[in-house]
Write a protein that holds these residues in place. Sequence first.
Motif, mmCIF file in Angstrom:
data_model
loop_
_atom_site.group_PDB
_atom_site.id
_atom_site.type_symbol
_atom_site.label_atom_id
_atom_site.label_comp_id
_atom_site.label_asym_id
_atom_site.label_seq_id
_atom_site.Cartn_x
_atom_site.Cartn_y
_atom_site.Cartn_z
ATOM 1 N N GLY A 16 -0.437 33.405 65.712
ATOM 2 C CA GLY A 16 -1.058 32.104 65.948
ATOM 3 C C GLY A 16 -1.817 31.505 64.778
ATOM 4 O O GLY A 16 -2.225 30.350 64.826
ATOM 5 N N SER A 17 -2.020 32.260 63.684
ATOM 6 C CA SER A 17 -2.711 31.687 62.532
ATOM 7 C C SER A 17 -2.419 32.482 61.268
ATOM 8 O O SER A 17 -2.538 33.715 61.261
ATOM 9 N N LEU B 281 -6.402 35.983 69.587
ATOM 10 C CA LEU B 281 -5.421 35.795 68.518
ATOM 11 C C LEU B 281 -5.411 37.009 67.582
ATOM 12 O O LEU B 281 -4.358 37.537 67.211
#
Lengths: 190, 571
Positions: A140-141, A179
């Motif tokens: 996610g990042s 995350l």
Amino acid sequence: MDTKSIMIVGVGGQGTLLASKIIGNVLLSAGYEVRISEVHGMSQRGGSVVTYVRYGSEVHSPIVEKGQADIILSFEQLEAARWISHLKKGGRLITSTQKLDPMPVITGAAQYPENILEKLEKMGIDMTAVDALSLACEAGSAKASNVVLMGVLASQTDFDDDIWQKALEECVPPKFLELNKKAFELGRNA
Amino acid sequence: MIGNEAFARGLYEAGCNLASSYPGTPSTEITEFVAKYDEVYAEWAPNEKVAMEVAIGASIAGARSFCAMKHVGLNVAADPLYTVSYTGVNGGLVIGVADDPGMHSSQNEQDSRHHAIASKVMMVEPSNSVECKDFVKRAFELSEQFDTPVIVRLSTRVAHSQNSVELCEREQVEIKEYVKNPAKYVMMPANAKGRHVFVEQRMADIAAFAENCDLNKVEYNSDEIGVITSGAAYEYAKEALGNDVSYLKLGIVNPLPVEIFKDFCAKHKKVYVIEELDGIIENHCKALGLDIVGKEIFGLIGELSPSIIASKLLGKEVEYDDFGENVPVRPPVMCAGCPHRGLFYVLSKLKLTVSGDIGCYTLGASAPLSAMDTTICMGASISALHGFNKVRKEQSEKTSVAVIGDSTFMHSGITGLVNIAYNATNSTVIILDNSITGMTGHQQNPTTGKNLKGDVAAKVWLEDLCKAVGINRVRVVDPYNLAQTEEAVREEVAIAEPSVIISRRPCALLKYVKHNAPLKVDSDKCRTCKMCMKLGCPAISIKNGKAVIDGTQCVGCGICKELCKFDAICE
């Protein structure tokens, strides 16, 4: 026990400080005396950054020198090459496959060495190379590649999962915890 | 916790009431951490001299007080230091000074022990975080016991390395009574003469105290080899030599005692002095006629380490494998979106002589911008430019500028600007106002409108200030606007009048700064002219013959877009 040394190397801004915080937390939970040393200031501005983590029953020096690291955790290929001389004979390298051009390469004054990973392998280095950036994006990042590498480190050391999870909970801001836990899992299974 | 956090905890536990500091790596975090305790008033002062004077005032008023600075900051605060040595204290006064052996983030490698010796002030030196906390608490007691300021000296490795520290309660220390006492606190010649006698006696008393003080420790392990050391060097020696040698570990590094040295040397066949930077302990030993080995094998430059000690004393060398190929260096660079970049691009393009200063913008000296000629110390950009222009006259006035950050300008740039107005050179000063103290990691300063705690504070308006000191031409530019910036610089260097340009744009790393979408290169339009590469932006590189922008780094500042003649850079 003898003092063990881990080096975390990367580029300023890649999140090496969080990585050292997590590792420090894990080692303290595991009951070791821990010394961590990092340099702040000038080098943080996109320069080469290095953090030393030393642990054992009695630790004096906060720094790791050539031929002394049991594990080098590298966030970038060129940095792995730069610091490989610090690896102990028989030590292990865990590196992200990410490449970031330093300014002399950007300006054309120097060349980014080719096939760094192959060359490291030829040197007989016990190496694990992981595409941490892609796995972080999957979680996610792109910023979570530091925690992906924590997962890889966890899979190669024998600290309990509880200890790692507790460290993540204590070191990562709550809104990014989920995350980062995902990034950690992806790293551990890589 | 890191040494600096442990230091702050020590201040808290010692009942310290006030901390006033100017940030400087590696000392900055002490004051940031102590500001988190509501019981301690903490502030960023405009410079180290002000900080120390604030702490002196609080000490005279009866409170335990503190100021912190880096080694070069102590030069700025040297004036009050040398005289507060004479006045002594009321409430305990502790001065934290962090040296930077190896120059990780400094312009020189000076050894602040020289200041302690010259100012005749007691100095203690911890080796790790545990000692940081303990020594600070002892420093307050010793300060009050001997009526002296006490300097606690750190080095980068002690300040920035972490180990576990046990916490204690805060000591309840009452603010002492303030009694007017001009003979002690008014340092005019008649009073100072008396105080100098006191100072000499005090230092002799502390030296005698240091003979038996537990801050100086002997670890007796061997008759053969003894090591005299202090600070980080003790930890390195202990790592390299373990318990095979004896140690005299000095916690009090000024003044140095006598008998403990003679006794230690008499008990060992060979004695080494292991200290970073200058040979101060060594010279003390030699003055006592002791036979020791030190700087002749260790040298005066850079940090020590366990390997260096093992190699020099034991002849032990560690085996390792090199990558075996040239690995390009990775120097620090201005961040993507750094507001300084646009300004330095203009200075580089106009080929001006640039009198530089201390801060992130010193990176403007690096290739490809290479737009800096000198960097000396905080504030020197402005005053040195005046001197430069006085002797080279009109020829250089029209081709030179000074660059200085907002915080550095408040620190010690203002006086230089007063001098330009007062003694009249047609110099051009550019204040790089990024609305924060950048290099040390985002500290507030008098131009930001906020204080150390983040509360709203009085704000210095740079335009008004510059006008008030006699500069009539003051203008503001946005360094993201290259054309406007270039026009302003061209006009101000040409005009026969002193002028100030404020290049204003907040640091791109500040949380409140909104970033634009990353830019992209249309590779069909890119002609590989490499104009964008002249900016030295870490987000731009050439891949397969075309410019590419790294979307994870780019903040969309758009100055590369302004430079591209082929409209190849787009949103």
